[in-house]
Design a protein around this motif. Structure first.
Motif, PDB file in Angstrom:
ATOM      1  N   UNK A  52      -4.246   1.017  -2.870  1.00  0.00           N
ATOM      2  CA  UNK A  52      -4.812   1.452  -1.602  1.00  0.00           C
ATOM      3  C   UNK A  52      -3.801   2.366  -0.931  1.00  0.00           C
ATOM      4  N   UNK A  53      -4.319   3.430  -0.334  1.00  0.00           N
ATOM      5  CA  UNK A  53      -3.462   4.411   0.322  1.00  0.00           C
ATOM      6  C   UNK A  53      -3.910   4.588   1.760  1.00  0.00           C
ATOM      7  N   UNK A  54      -2.958   4.448   2.678  1.00  0.00           N
ATOM      8  CA  UNK A  54      -3.225   4.657   4.094  1.00  0.00           C
ATOM      9  C   UNK A  54      -2.763   6.063   4.461  1.00  0.00           C
ATOM     10  N   UNK A  55      -3.700   6.879   4.901  1.00  0.00           N
ATOM     11  CA  UNK A  55      -3.395   8.242   5.318  1.00  0.00           C
ATOM     12  C   UNK A  55      -3.295   8.253   6.837  1.00  0.00           C
ATOM     13  N   UNK A  56      -2.112   8.568   7.359  1.00  0.00           N
ATOM     14  CA  UNK A  56      -1.895   8.657   8.798  1.00  0.00           C
ATOM     15  C   UNK A  56      -2.111  10.100   9.213  1.00  0.00           C
ATOM     16  N   UNK A  57      -3.078  10.311  10.094  1.00  0.00           N
ATOM     17  CA  UNK A  57      -3.423  11.673  10.538  1.00  0.00           C
ATOM     18  C   UNK A  57      -2.818  11.883  11.915  1.00  0.00           C
ATOM     19  N   UNK A  58      -1.750  12.659  11.948  1.00  0.00           N
ATOM     20  CA  UNK A  58      -0.969  12.812  13.181  1.00  0.00           C
ATOM     21  C   UNK A  58      -1.347  14.087  13.923  1.00  0.00           C
ATOM     22  N   UNK A  68      -4.930   2.609  16.510  1.00  0.00           N
ATOM     23  CA  UNK A  68      -6.017   3.520  16.830  1.00  0.00           C
ATOM     24  C   UNK A  68      -6.196   3.637  18.346  1.00  0.00           C
ATOM     25  N   UNK A  69      -6.051   2.520  19.034  1.00  0.00           N
ATOM     26  CA  UNK A  69      -6.150   2.551  20.496  1.00  0.00           C
ATOM     27  C   UNK A  69      -5.077   3.434  21.117  1.00  0.00           C
ATOM     28  N   UNK A  70      -3.984   3.630  20.389  1.00  0.00           N
ATOM     29  CA  UNK A  70      -2.879   4.436  20.886  1.00  0.00           C
ATOM     30  C   UNK A  70      -2.878   5.841  20.307  1.00  0.00           C
ATOM     31  N   UNK A  71      -4.020   6.271  19.787  1.00  0.00           N
ATOM     32  CA  UNK A  71      -4.148   7.654  19.343  1.00  0.00           C
ATOM     33  C   UNK A  71      -3.718   7.934  17.927  1.00  0.00           C
ATOM     34  N   UNK A  72      -3.471   6.882  17.122  1.00  0.00           N
ATOM     35  CA  UNK A  72      -3.109   7.073  15.718  1.00  0.00           C
ATOM     36  C   UNK A  72      -4.378   6.990  14.876  1.00  0.00           C
ATOM     37  N   UNK A  73      -4.783   8.118  14.300  1.00  0.00           N
ATOM     38  CA  UNK A  73      -5.951   8.139  13.430  1.00  0.00           C
ATOM     39  C   UNK A  73      -5.518   7.921  11.988  1.00  0.00           C
ATOM     40  N   UNK A  74      -6.392   7.359  11.204  1.00  0.00           N
ATOM     41  CA  UNK A  74      -6.014   7.003   9.841  1.00  0.00           C
ATOM     42  C   UNK A  74      -7.226   7.012   8.930  1.00  0.00           C
ATOM     43  N   UNK A 101       0.848  -1.185   0.000  1.00  0.00           N
ATOM     44  CA  UNK A 101       0.000   0.000   0.000  1.00  0.00           C
ATOM     45  C   UNK A 101       0.888   1.242   0.000  1.00  0.00           C
ATOM     46  N   UNK A 102       0.299   2.363  -0.357  1.00  0.00           N
ATOM     47  CA  UNK A 102       0.985   3.642  -0.218  1.00  0.00           C
ATOM     48  C   UNK A 102       0.656   4.224   1.156  1.00  0.00           C
ATOM     49  N   UNK A 103       1.598   4.936   1.730  1.00  0.00           N
ATOM     50  CA  UNK A 103       1.387   5.566   3.038  1.00  0.00           C
ATOM     51  C   UNK A 103       1.760   7.035   2.936  1.00  0.00           C
ATOM     52  N   UNK A 104       0.838   7.897   3.345  1.00  0.00           N
ATOM     53  CA  UNK A 104       1.118   9.325   3.384  1.00  0.00           C
ATOM     54  C   UNK A 104       0.739   9.860   4.759  1.00  0.00           C
ATOM     55  N   UNK A 105       1.278  11.020   5.103  1.00  0.00           N
ATOM     56  CA  UNK A 105       1.090  11.571   6.442  1.00  0.00           C
ATOM     57  C   UNK A 105       0.459  12.951   6.365  1.00  0.00           C
ATOM     58  N   UNK A 106      -0.419  13.220   7.315  1.00  0.00           N
ATOM     59  CA  UNK A 106      -1.020  14.540   7.448  1.00  0.00           C
ATOM     60  C   UNK A 106      -0.759  15.046   8.858  1.00  0.00           C
TER      61      UNK A 106
END
Length: 395
Positions: free
Chosen positions: A389-395, A374-380, A343-348
């Motif tokens: 498929x692209x996973x967007x990590x919302x930091x 997600x339980x540790x506060x990582x939204x995606x 998958x592709x991974x990008x960060x916001x």
């Protein structure tokens, strides 16, 4: 509520006989005194009884211990506000993946928008793990898709016969007494691929995802056995004191006689790590050289080598079928995720400063990892289109 009822309820859950209401009752018992203490003792007993005996039982124990971790903090281990991904031994986490999600995962599918976002419902779509996928590139440029290739002979080049066995392993044998040492093959894995090859000298090599290994189809007549690696591979080298085995990467060469070791040379990691499990190896770069002992690893950054104690569990996790990380940033974790789940991974947003430790089986779907993050506060947000498929990590 007496202990006998609690014990019977747990046993029925492990046999898959509880209805949703009874399952919820059991989970609530993990949150109440004194039932939780008794249940925790029972779970520990089941671990002791079931580890070698019944993977199905262990699979059903995993979501219970996951609930214990989240609600009671019994198994939290701090780095910077992280918790380990699993308590269960890694070999059975894959079997538990569907149960974890079914008991209330943190993913939800938004119909018509082709994306998964963090939420509180069950995931409808997911990302499958990688598998045995690779291509064999012959000396004349022909490519063989090893995933689809039938067992048996794949190629006969310069007297060397490449075959694929029933387990998918590529090996070489000599059809003539003097096969050409100037003929090279390359085995190449994509994102989401891994593969094993037995070289002409009997050396075993496991290739991780997004990696390639170039080697001669025969080492006959050569002073040394030289191969070229891009990416990551684990080697079990056949001993031959008269013909040293060398692994060349972009900025270093590893020399061995016969030993077991791993080389991680992914370009996006910014360094090359050589980890020794057995034997002895010499690593040479443009700046210096080092000899390492079992349990040690060399770290090559910018051509300069340093030796340090190795965490063998994390270094060899991929070869043993797991993803394990210790005190890792979210970016470090996602580089493994990108390679294995294709998958592709990008960060916001700003970079997340927290460090994470834990692990999952490489047979697990992506949601198993995302649930815990997600339980540790990582939204995606997981977006899907026709091509990827692209996973967007919302930091």
């Amino acid at each position: 509520m007496d202990n006998r009822y609690i014990s019977e309820l747990l046993d029925r859950y492990l046999r898959g006989e509880t209805n949703p209401e009874e399952t919820r009752e059991l989970l609530k018992l993990f949150e109440s005194n004194p039932a939780r203490n008794y249940l925790y003792e029972l779970v520990d007993k089941k671990f002791d009884e079931g580890v070698e005996a019944n993977a199905d039982i262990l699979a059903r124990l995993n979501p219970l211990t996951d609930r214990v971790e989240k609600k009671l903090n019994l198994l939290i281990r701090k780095d910077n506000q992280f918790r380990p991904i699993r308590r269960l031994r890694l070999g059975v986490v894959a079997a538990a993946a569907s149960i974890i999600v079914a008991l209330g995962g943190v993913l939800i599918y938004h119909y018509g928008k082709e994306k998964i976002s963090s939420g509180s419902s069950i995931a409808v779509i997911d990302v499958d793990p990688g598998g045995n996928r690779a291509k064999l590139i012959l000396s004349d440029g022909r490519e063989i898709n090893l995933e689809n290739a039938a067992t048996g002979t794949l190629a006969n080049e310069s007297g060397a016969i490449a075959t694929k066995n029933s387990e998918g392993v590529i090996s070489y044998s000599m059809a003539e007494s003097s096969a050409s040492a100037s003929t090279f093959n390359t085995i190449q894995t994509p994102n989401g691929g891994t593969y094993q090859v037995r070289l002409p000298d009997g050396t075993k090599v496991w290739l991780n995802a997004t990696s390639s290994l170039k080697y001669p189809v025969s080492f006959s007549g050569r002073k040394e056995r030289m191969v070229e690696l891009i990416g990551e591979a684990y080697f079990e080298v056949s001993h031959n004191a008269r013909q040293p085995f060398l692994v060349s990467t972009s900025t270093q060469t590893v020399e061995v006689l016969g030993t077991h070791f791993n080389i991680n040379s992914y370009a996006d990691e910014g360094r090359i790590i050589t980890t020794l499990e057995e034997g002895s190896v010499k690593i040479a770069s443009s700046a210096n050289s080092k000899i390492i002992k079992p349990g040690e690893q060399s770290v090559n950054e910018g051509g300069k080598l340093q030796v340090q104690a190795a965490n063998m569990e994390t270094a060899l996790a991929w070869k043993n079928g797991n993803i394990i990380f210790k005190s890792a940033t979210i970016n470090e974790i996602m580089r493994q995720v990108k390679r294995w789940y294709n998958i592709e991974v990008i960060y916001e947003g700003k970079a997340n400063p927290n460090l994470f430790s834990g692990g999952i089986s490489r047979n697990s779907k992506l949601s198993v990892l995302l649930n815990v993050l997600k339980d540790n506060g990582i939204n995606f947000e997981l977006k899907e289109n026709a091509n990827n498929k692209t996973l967007v990590i919302k930091q």
